[in-house]
Write a protein that holds these residues in place. Structure first.
Motif, mmCIF file in Angstrom:
data_model
loop_
_atom_site.group_PDB
_atom_site.id
_atom_site.type_symbol
_atom_site.label_atom_id
_atom_site.label_comp_id
_atom_site.label_asym_id
_atom_site.label_seq_id
_atom_site.Cartn_x
_atom_site.Cartn_y
_atom_site.Cartn_z
ATOM 1 N N GLY A 13 21.312 12.963 -22.502
ATOM 2 C CA GLY A 13 20.998 11.605 -22.935
ATOM 3 C C GLY A 13 19.635 11.435 -23.574
ATOM 4 O O GLY A 13 19.297 10.330 -23.999
ATOM 5 N N ILE A 14 18.854 12.492 -23.666
ATOM 6 C CA ILE A 14 17.543 12.423 -24.319
ATOM 7 C C ILE A 14 17.541 13.402 -25.493
ATOM 8 O O ILE A 14 17.952 14.562 -25.347
ATOM 9 C CB ILE A 14 16.402 12.770 -23.337
ATOM 10 N N GLU A 15 17.102 12.918 -26.630
ATOM 11 C CA GLU A 15 16.999 13.778 -27.817
ATOM 12 C C GLU A 15 15.900 14.823 -27.600
ATOM 13 O O GLU A 15 14.914 14.557 -26.892
ATOM 14 C CB GLU A 15 16.668 12.930 -29.050
ATOM 15 N N LEU A 16 16.068 15.984 -28.217
ATOM 16 C CA LEU A 16 15.101 17.069 -28.032
ATOM 17 C C LEU A 16 13.684 16.668 -28.452
ATOM 18 O O LEU A 16 12.719 16.979 -27.756
ATOM 19 C CB LEU A 16 15.549 18.317 -28.790
ATOM 20 N N GLU A 17 13.562 15.983 -29.596
ATOM 21 C CA GLU A 17 12.226 15.574 -30.045
ATOM 22 C C GLU A 17 11.584 14.588 -29.071
ATOM 23 O O GLU A 17 10.389 14.656 -28.796
ATOM 24 C CB GLU A 17 12.287 14.980 -31.444
ATOM 25 N N ALA A 18 12.378 13.662 -28.548
ATOM 26 C CA ALA A 18 11.869 12.705 -27.564
ATOM 27 C C ALA A 18 11.449 13.426 -26.291
ATOM 28 O O ALA A 18 10.418 13.100 -25.689
ATOM 29 C CB ALA A 18 12.919 11.640 -27.261
ATOM 30 N N GLY A 20 10.340 16.444 -26.166
ATOM 31 C CA GLY A 20 9.084 17.104 -26.507
ATOM 32 C C GLY A 20 7.893 16.162 -26.398
ATOM 33 O O GLY A 20 6.836 16.544 -25.900
ATOM 34 N N ARG A 21 8.071 14.916 -26.834
ATOM 35 C CA ARG A 21 6.991 13.926 -26.699
ATOM 36 C C ARG A 21 6.707 13.646 -25.225
ATOM 37 O O ARG A 21 5.547 13.567 -24.811
ATOM 38 C CB ARG A 21 7.348 12.635 -27.435
ATOM 39 N N LEU A 22 7.779 13.509 -24.425
ATOM 40 C CA LEU A 22 7.595 13.288 -22.980
ATOM 41 C C LEU A 22 6.886 14.468 -22.326
ATOM 42 O O LEU A 22 6.010 14.281 -21.476
ATOM 43 C CB LEU A 22 8.944 13.078 -22.290
ATOM 44 N N ILE A 23 7.270 15.666 -22.715
ATOM 45 C CA ILE A 23 6.626 16.865 -22.168
ATOM 46 C C ILE A 23 5.131 16.839 -22.481
ATOM 47 O O ILE A 23 4.297 17.132 -21.620
ATOM 48 C CB ILE A 23 7.307 18.145 -22.691
ATOM 49 N N GLY A 24 4.769 16.435 -23.693
ATOM 50 C CA GLY A 24 3.356 16.327 -24.058
ATOM 51 C C GLY A 24 2.620 15.313 -23.200
ATOM 52 O O GLY A 24 1.509 15.568 -22.721
ATOM 53 N N VAL A 25 3.242 14.161 -22.988
ATOM 54 C CA VAL A 25 2.646 13.128 -22.131
ATOM 55 C C VAL A 25 2.482 13.658 -20.714
ATOM 56 O O VAL A 25 1.434 13.490 -20.082
ATOM 57 C CB VAL A 25 3.523 11.850 -22.144
ATOM 58 N N LEU A 26 3.520 14.317 -20.210
ATOM 59 C CA LEU A 26 3.480 14.820 -18.835
ATOM 60 C C LEU A 26 2.501 15.978 -18.667
ATOM 61 O O LEU A 26 1.890 16.118 -17.600
ATOM 62 C CB LEU A 26 4.885 15.217 -18.381
ATOM 63 N N ALA A 78 9.637 20.772 -16.318
ATOM 64 C CA ALA A 78 10.629 21.844 -16.319
ATOM 65 C C ALA A 78 12.037 21.289 -16.503
ATOM 66 O O ALA A 78 12.852 21.851 -17.251
ATOM 67 C CB ALA A 78 10.533 22.659 -15.034
ATOM 68 N N ALA A 79 12.364 20.186 -15.841
ATOM 69 C CA ALA A 79 13.689 19.580 -15.977
ATOM 70 C C ALA A 79 13.950 19.132 -17.412
ATOM 71 O O ALA A 79 15.093 19.191 -17.889
ATOM 72 C CB ALA A 79 13.827 18.389 -15.026
ATOM 73 N N LEU A 80 12.888 18.707 -18.105
ATOM 74 C CA LEU A 80 13.022 18.282 -19.502
ATOM 75 C C LEU A 80 13.095 19.473 -20.458
ATOM 76 O O LEU A 80 13.263 19.293 -21.660
ATOM 77 C CB LEU A 80 11.854 17.370 -19.887
ATOM 78 N N GLU A 134 9.925 3.962 -23.169
ATOM 79 C CA GLU A 134 10.652 3.856 -24.432
ATOM 80 C C GLU A 134 11.722 4.934 -24.569
ATOM 81 O O GLU A 134 12.588 4.835 -25.427
ATOM 82 C CB GLU A 134 9.666 3.933 -25.597
ATOM 83 N N VAL A 135 11.659 5.966 -23.716
ATOM 84 C CA VAL A 135 12.549 7.117 -23.868
ATOM 85 C C VAL A 135 13.382 7.415 -22.626
ATOM 86 O O VAL A 135 14.573 7.720 -22.732
ATOM 87 C CB VAL A 135 11.711 8.384 -24.218
ATOM 88 N N ASP A 136 12.745 7.351 -21.448
ATOM 89 C CA ASP A 136 13.394 7.890 -20.253
ATOM 90 C C ASP A 136 13.001 7.116 -18.995
ATOM 91 O O ASP A 136 11.865 7.231 -18.525
ATOM 92 C CB ASP A 136 13.001 9.364 -20.098
ATOM 93 N N PRO A 137 13.942 6.354 -18.430
ATOM 94 C CA PRO A 137 13.620 5.587 -17.227
ATOM 95 C C PRO A 137 13.294 6.458 -16.010
ATOM 96 O O PRO A 137 12.532 6.027 -15.139
ATOM 97 C CB PRO A 137 14.868 4.734 -16.987
ATOM 98 N N ALA A 138 13.813 7.666 -15.924
ATOM 99 C CA ALA A 138 13.510 8.533 -14.778
ATOM 100 C C ALA A 138 12.044 8.966 -14.800
ATOM 101 O O ALA A 138 11.360 8.934 -13.769
ATOM 102 C CB ALA A 138 14.430 9.752 -14.770
ATOM 103 N N THR A 139 11.546 9.347 -15.971
ATOM 104 C CA THR A 139 10.138 9.724 -16.100
ATOM 105 C C THR A 139 9.250 8.498 -15.895
ATOM 106 O O THR A 139 8.223 8.569 -15.227
ATOM 107 C CB THR A 139 9.873 10.375 -17.469
ATOM 108 N N GLU A 140 9.670 7.371 -16.447
ATOM 109 C CA GLU A 140 8.927 6.125 -16.262
ATOM 110 C C GLU A 140 8.817 5.785 -14.772
ATOM 111 O O GLU A 140 7.735 5.441 -14.284
ATOM 112 C CB GLU A 140 9.621 4.994 -17.018
ATOM 113 N N ASP A 141 9.909 5.911 -14.044
ATOM 114 C CA ASP A 141 9.922 5.620 -12.612
ATOM 115 C C ASP A 141 8.974 6.534 -11.844
ATOM 116 O O ASP A 141 8.234 6.090 -10.959
ATOM 117 C CB ASP A 141 11.354 5.742 -12.077
#
Length: 187
Positions: A13-18, A20-26, A78-80, A134-141
Motif C-alpha cells: 500500500g505504499i509506493e517505493l518512492e514514498a 524511500g522518503r519515509l526511510i529518510g525521515v526515520l 527495516a519493515a519499509l 501524508e504517506v503512512d498512518p502506521a509510521t505517523e502513529d
C-alpha cells in the motif's frame, strides 16, 4: 548529494518512492534518538550539585525509553525495506545539529541545556509526524507515540526550571550554554 533511499520492496500500500522518503525521515529520527540516548547518559554521568540524585534518577528511565524508541524506529525502517544505519559514523555524518556542549555541571545547568535539546528533538518529531501522515498512518502513529513521551520528559525537565509564577528560566535562549547558565535563574 542526497543518498537515494528508495527500497527494492516495502510494505503493501505504499509506493517505493514514498517509502524511500519515509526511510529518510526515520533515519534522521534514528540518529536523533541515538544522540539523545547518549546525551541523557552523559548528563547522568556528569551531573553534580544539590539536585544530583533527583536528576541522576530522573534521567535513567528516559534513557531506557529513548533506546526503545530508537529500536522501534530502526525496525520500522527495516519493515519499509530500508537499512537502519545505527553506527556512530552515520549519526555524526548525517546529523544536522551540534554535539551536546555541557560537561561536568550542576544539575540545574544540565537541565537548562537539556530543555533546549528536547525542544529541538520535539520540533523535528512534529515535522516528521506531518510528513509521515501524508504517506503512512502506521509510521505517523509510531512517531506520535514517541512525541507524547518526549513531551512528557521535557515537562519533567522543565518542572525544575519553572518558577512558582510559571516563568521558565530558559525561555528565549538559543544555545545550550545560555540555557545552562539561565537554568540557575529559577525563582
Amino acid at each position: 548529494m542526497a543518498q537515494d533511499l528508495t527500497p527494492q520492496y516495502t510494505v503493501p500500500g505504499i509506493e517505493l518512492e514514498a517509502a524511500g522518503r519515509l526511510i529518510g525521515v526515520l533515519r534522521t529520527r534514528l540518529h536523533a534518538l541515538n544522540d539523545l540516548h547518549l546525551t541523557l547518559k552523559h548528563v547522568h554521568w556528569n551531573v553534580v550539585g544539590p539536585h544530583f540524585i533527583a536528576v541522576h534518577e530522573m534521567v535513567d528511565p528516559q534513557v531506557d525509553r529513548v533506546r526503545e524508541m530508537a529500536d522501534d524506529v530502526a525496525e520500522r525502517i527495516a519493515a519499509l525495506g530500508g537499512v537502519a544505519q545505527g553506527t556512530p559514523g552515520a549519526l555524526v555524518s548525517e546529523r544536522t545539529w551540534d554535539d551536546y556542549s555541557i560537561g561536568r555541571a550542576d544539575a540545574i545547568a544540565h537541565l537548562g541545556a537539556l530543555d533546549l535539546v528536547y525542544t529541538g528533538v520535539i520540533t523535528d518529531v512534529r515535522a516528521a509526524v506531518k510528513e509521515a501522515g501524508e504517506v503512512d498512518p502506521a509510521t505517523e502513529d509510531l512517531l506520535i507515540e514517541q512525541l507524547r513521551d518526549l513531551e512528557q520528559f521535557q515537562w519533567f525537565v522543565r518542572a525544575h526550571l519553572e518558577s512558582a509564577g510559571g516563568k521558565l528560566a530558559t525561555a528565549g535562549v538559543s544555545t545550550e550554554t545560555d540555557a545552562a547558565s539561565r537554568g540557575g535563574e529559577v525563582g
